[in-house]
Structure formats: C-alpha cells, structure tokens
Design a protein around this motif. Structure first.
Motif, mmCIF file in Angstrom:
data_model
loop_
_atom_site.group_PDB
_atom_site.id
_atom_site.type_symbol
_atom_site.label_atom_id
_atom_site.label_comp_id
_atom_site.label_asym_id
_atom_site.label_seq_id
_atom_site.Cartn_x
_atom_site.Cartn_y
_atom_site.Cartn_z
ATOM 1 N N GLU A 187 -1.117 38.219 -52.631
ATOM 2 C CA GLU A 187 -0.923 36.876 -52.106
ATOM 3 C C GLU A 187 -2.094 36.496 -51.221
ATOM 4 O OE1 GLU A 187 2.753 36.543 -50.036
ATOM 5 O OE2 GLU A 187 3.832 37.625 -51.580
ATOM 6 N N PRO A 188 -2.453 35.243 -51.211
ATOM 7 C CA PRO A 188 -3.538 34.817 -50.342
ATOM 8 C C PRO A 188 -3.108 34.948 -48.882
ATOM 9 C CG PRO A 188 -2.587 32.941 -51.497
ATOM 10 C CD PRO A 188 -1.895 34.167 -52.004
ATOM 11 N N ASP A 189 -4.088 35.275 -48.032
ATOM 12 C CA ASP A 189 -3.798 35.436 -46.609
ATOM 13 C C ASP A 189 -3.418 34.093 -46.025
ATOM 14 O OD1 ASP A 189 -4.316 38.113 -46.601
ATOM 15 O OD2 ASP A 189 -6.400 37.894 -45.952
ATOM 16 N N SER A 190 -2.372 34.152 -45.249
ATOM 17 C CA SER A 190 -2.005 32.938 -44.546
ATOM 18 C C SER A 190 -2.832 32.843 -43.279
ATOM 19 C CB SER A 190 -0.510 32.928 -44.214
ATOM 20 O OG SER A 190 -0.246 33.896 -43.236
ATOM 21 N N LEU A 191 -2.907 31.696 -42.744
ATOM 22 C CA LEU A 191 -3.666 31.462 -41.526
ATOM 23 C C LEU A 191 -3.098 32.280 -40.377
ATOM 24 C CD1 LEU A 191 -5.859 29.907 -40.014
ATOM 25 C CD2 LEU A 191 -4.194 28.078 -39.646
ATOM 26 N N ILE A 192 -1.803 32.350 -40.284
ATOM 27 C CA ILE A 192 -1.151 33.097 -39.194
ATOM 28 C C ILE A 192 -1.446 34.579 -39.341
ATOM 29 C CG2 ILE A 192 1.072 33.738 -38.230
ATOM 30 C CD1 ILE A 192 2.047 30.930 -38.939
ATOM 31 N N LEU A 193 -1.338 35.092 -40.533
ATOM 32 C CA LEU A 193 -1.623 36.511 -40.763
ATOM 33 C C LEU A 193 -3.065 36.840 -40.420
ATOM 34 C CD1 LEU A 193 -0.472 39.166 -41.743
ATOM 35 C CD2 LEU A 193 -1.108 38.523 -44.056
ATOM 36 N N ARG A 194 -3.994 35.970 -40.810
ATOM 37 C CA ARG A 194 -5.412 36.186 -40.482
ATOM 38 C C ARG A 194 -5.627 36.159 -38.970
ATOM 39 N NH1 ARG A 194 -9.934 32.457 -40.592
ATOM 40 N NH2 ARG A 194 -8.393 30.945 -41.267
ATOM 41 N N LEU A 195 -4.988 35.220 -38.276
ATOM 42 C CA LEU A 195 -5.121 35.140 -36.816
ATOM 43 C C LEU A 195 -4.527 36.367 -36.133
ATOM 44 C CD1 LEU A 195 -4.299 31.365 -36.198
ATOM 45 C CD2 LEU A 195 -6.511 32.483 -35.985
ATOM 46 N N LEU A 196 -3.388 36.841 -36.640
ATOM 47 C CA LEU A 196 -2.778 38.053 -36.070
ATOM 48 C C LEU A 196 -3.703 39.271 -36.247
ATOM 49 C CD1 LEU A 196 0.961 37.645 -37.111
ATOM 50 C CD2 LEU A 196 0.025 37.583 -34.792
ATOM 51 N N ARG A 197 -4.310 39.363 -37.401
ATOM 52 C CA ARG A 197 -5.244 40.484 -37.641
ATOM 53 C C ARG A 197 -6.466 40.378 -36.721
ATOM 54 N NH1 ARG A 197 -4.783 40.508 -44.169
ATOM 55 N NH2 ARG A 197 -2.835 41.671 -44.260
ATOM 56 N N ASP A 198 -6.984 39.191 -36.545
ATOM 57 C CA ASP A 198 -8.121 38.994 -35.627
ATOM 58 C C ASP A 198 -7.740 39.357 -34.193
ATOM 59 O OD1 ASP A 198 -9.631 38.162 -37.746
ATOM 60 O OD2 ASP A 198 -9.497 35.997 -37.266
ATOM 61 N N GLU A 238 -9.309 42.222 -31.858
ATOM 62 C CA GLU A 238 -9.844 41.883 -30.543
ATOM 63 C C GLU A 238 -9.180 42.705 -29.451
ATOM 64 O OE1 GLU A 238 -9.918 37.999 -27.698
ATOM 65 O OE2 GLU A 238 -10.329 37.650 -29.824
ATOM 66 N N MET A 239 -7.856 42.900 -29.577
ATOM 67 C CA MET A 239 -7.140 43.702 -28.579
ATOM 68 C C MET A 239 -7.604 45.157 -28.625
ATOM 69 S SD MET A 239 -3.315 42.103 -28.772
ATOM 70 C CE MET A 239 -2.605 43.335 -27.731
ATOM 71 N N ALA A 240 -7.854 45.666 -29.813
ATOM 72 C CA ALA A 240 -8.347 47.041 -29.944
ATOM 73 C C ALA A 240 -9.717 47.159 -29.286
ATOM 74 C CB ALA A 240 -8.407 47.438 -31.410
ATOM 75 N N THR A 241 -10.543 46.155 -29.452
ATOM 76 C CA THR A 241 -11.866 46.155 -28.836
ATOM 77 C C THR A 241 -11.739 46.112 -27.311
ATOM 78 O OG1 THR A 241 -12.771 45.006 -30.734
ATOM 79 C CG2 THR A 241 -14.081 44.971 -28.733
ATOM 80 N N ARG A 242 -10.809 45.274 -26.828
ATOM 81 C CA ARG A 242 -10.593 45.194 -25.377
ATOM 82 C C ARG A 242 -10.084 46.512 -24.818
ATOM 83 N NH1 ARG A 242 -7.905 39.216 -24.618
ATOM 84 N NH2 ARG A 242 -9.808 38.053 -25.071
ATOM 85 N N ILE A 243 -9.203 47.175 -25.553
ATOM 86 C CA ILE A 243 -8.696 48.469 -25.106
ATOM 87 C C ILE A 243 -9.838 49.484 -25.069
ATOM 88 C CG2 ILE A 243 -7.205 50.399 -25.740
ATOM 89 C CD1 ILE A 243 -5.184 48.306 -26.787
ATOM 90 N N ASP A 244 -10.687 49.463 -26.091
ATOM 91 C CA ASP A 244 -11.841 50.365 -26.113
ATOM 92 C C ASP A 244 -12.762 50.086 -24.932
ATOM 93 O OD1 ASP A 244 -10.894 51.520 -28.415
ATOM 94 O OD2 ASP A 244 -12.245 50.419 -29.762
ATOM 95 N N ILE A 245 -12.986 48.827 -24.649
ATOM 96 C CA ILE A 245 -13.850 48.464 -23.516
ATOM 97 C C ILE A 245 -13.208 48.912 -22.211
ATOM 98 C CG2 ILE A 245 -14.770 46.519 -22.195
ATOM 99 C CD1 ILE A 245 -15.258 45.095 -24.878
ATOM 100 N N SER A 246 -11.901 48.740 -22.106
ATOM 101 C CA SER A 246 -11.195 49.170 -20.894
ATOM 102 C C SER A 246 -11.307 50.685 -20.727
ATOM 103 C CB SER A 246 -9.730 48.746 -20.987
ATOM 104 O OG SER A 246 -9.010 49.232 -19.889
ATOM 105 N N ASP A 247 -11.155 51.422 -21.829
ATOM 106 C CA ASP A 247 -11.304 52.884 -21.781
ATOM 107 C C ASP A 247 -12.719 53.268 -21.359
ATOM 108 O OD1 ASP A 247 -8.687 53.193 -22.560
ATOM 109 O OD2 ASP A 247 -9.168 53.641 -24.675
ATOM 110 N N LEU A 248 -13.693 52.555 -21.906
ATOM 111 C CA LEU A 248 -15.082 52.836 -21.548
ATOM 112 C C LEU A 248 -15.333 52.578 -20.063
ATOM 113 C CD1 LEU A 248 -17.091 51.415 -24.582
ATOM 114 C CD2 LEU A 248 -16.899 53.803 -23.881
ATOM 115 N N ARG A 249 -14.750 51.488 -19.546
ATOM 116 C CA ARG A 249 -14.923 51.182 -18.122
ATOM 117 C C ARG A 249 -14.333 52.279 -17.253
ATOM 118 N NH1 ARG A 249 -13.448 44.777 -18.168
ATOM 119 N NH2 ARG A 249 -15.497 44.051 -18.859
ATOM 120 N N SER A 250 -13.133 52.733 -17.614
ATOM 121 C CA SER A 250 -12.517 53.786 -16.799
ATOM 122 C C SER A 250 -13.310 55.090 -16.900
ATOM 123 C CB SER A 250 -11.054 54.008 -17.210
ATOM 124 O OG SER A 250 -10.976 54.510 -18.527
ATOM 125 N N GLU A 251 -13.838 55.400 -18.079
ATOM 126 C CA GLU A 251 -14.688 56.592 -18.221
ATOM 127 C C GLU A 251 -15.966 56.455 -17.410
ATOM 128 O OE1 GLU A 251 -15.453 58.106 -22.159
ATOM 129 O OE2 GLU A 251 -13.459 57.465 -22.834
#
Length: 116
Positions: free
Chosen positions: A4-15, A19-32
């Motif tokens: 099925e084609p990606d819906s706009l909501i599904l694409r936004l949720l994946r983005d 982004e949240m994973a990147t923020r968590i990685d950045i937060s981990d890097l800051r604490s390290e």
C-alpha cells in the motif's frame, strides 16, 4: 510490509521516530561528553597536584644540593689555603738554605754555583 502507498500520517510518524532516535543519541552523547569532561578535569587536577609535588621535592633537593656544594667549596678553599701556606713555607725554607749555602761557599772560598 504491504504494498500500500504510504500515507502522510505514517510517513510523518516514521520521520518523528527517526528524529526522536537522533535526539536520544545526541542526549546520550551529551551525557557521555559530560562524564568524559568530569574525568578529564579530575585527571588534570591530579596531574597538577603531582607536578606541584615534584616541583616542591626538586626545590628541597636543590636546597640540600646547594648546601652540600657550599660545604664542598668551603673544604676546597681550606685545602687550597693550607697547601698555599705549605708551599710558601717550603719556599722560605729553600731561600734560607740557599742563603746559608752561599755563606758556606764564601767562607770556604768556593766558586758560586750558577743557578740556571
């Protein structure tokens, strides 16, 4: 996944997830980095204390070495003065002996020896 084609909501949720994973990685890097910074500060303080201790030890040894060197110089001066006095004393004795020898030569009418 489905075809099925990606819906706009599904694409936004994946983005958002990415982004949240990147923020968590950045937060981990800051604490390290904060942890590494604290460790580094601790190491620098320890190194400063070690260097200060080494400098204090060297200064104490330097004073001790200077004192020993001063004592050796005093002893050397004393030895040189004693030697100088002894040599001068021998020189006086030799001069007296030469004068006495001249008087003996004159008394016996001997020819004077030429001291080359």
């Amino acid at each position: 996944m489905s075809d099925e084609p990606d819906s706009l909501i599904l694409r936004l949720l994946r983005d958002m997830r990415a982004e949240m994973a990147t923020r968590i990685d950045i937060s981990d890097l800051r604490s390290e980095m904060a942890s590494l910074g604290a460790d580094l500060r601790s190491e620098v303080h320890s190194l400063r204390a070690d260097v200060a201790s080494d400098i204090a030890t060297l200064q104490a040894e330097d004073k001790k070495t200077r004192k020993e060197l001063g004592e050796q110089i005093v002893g050397l001066r004393r030895a040189v003065m004693e030697y100088h006095s002894s040599v001068i004393g021998h020189g006086v004795l030799i001069s007296e002996l030469e004068a006495r020898m001249r008087r003996v030569e004159q008394h016996l009418d001997l020819p004077a020896m030429d001291p080359h």
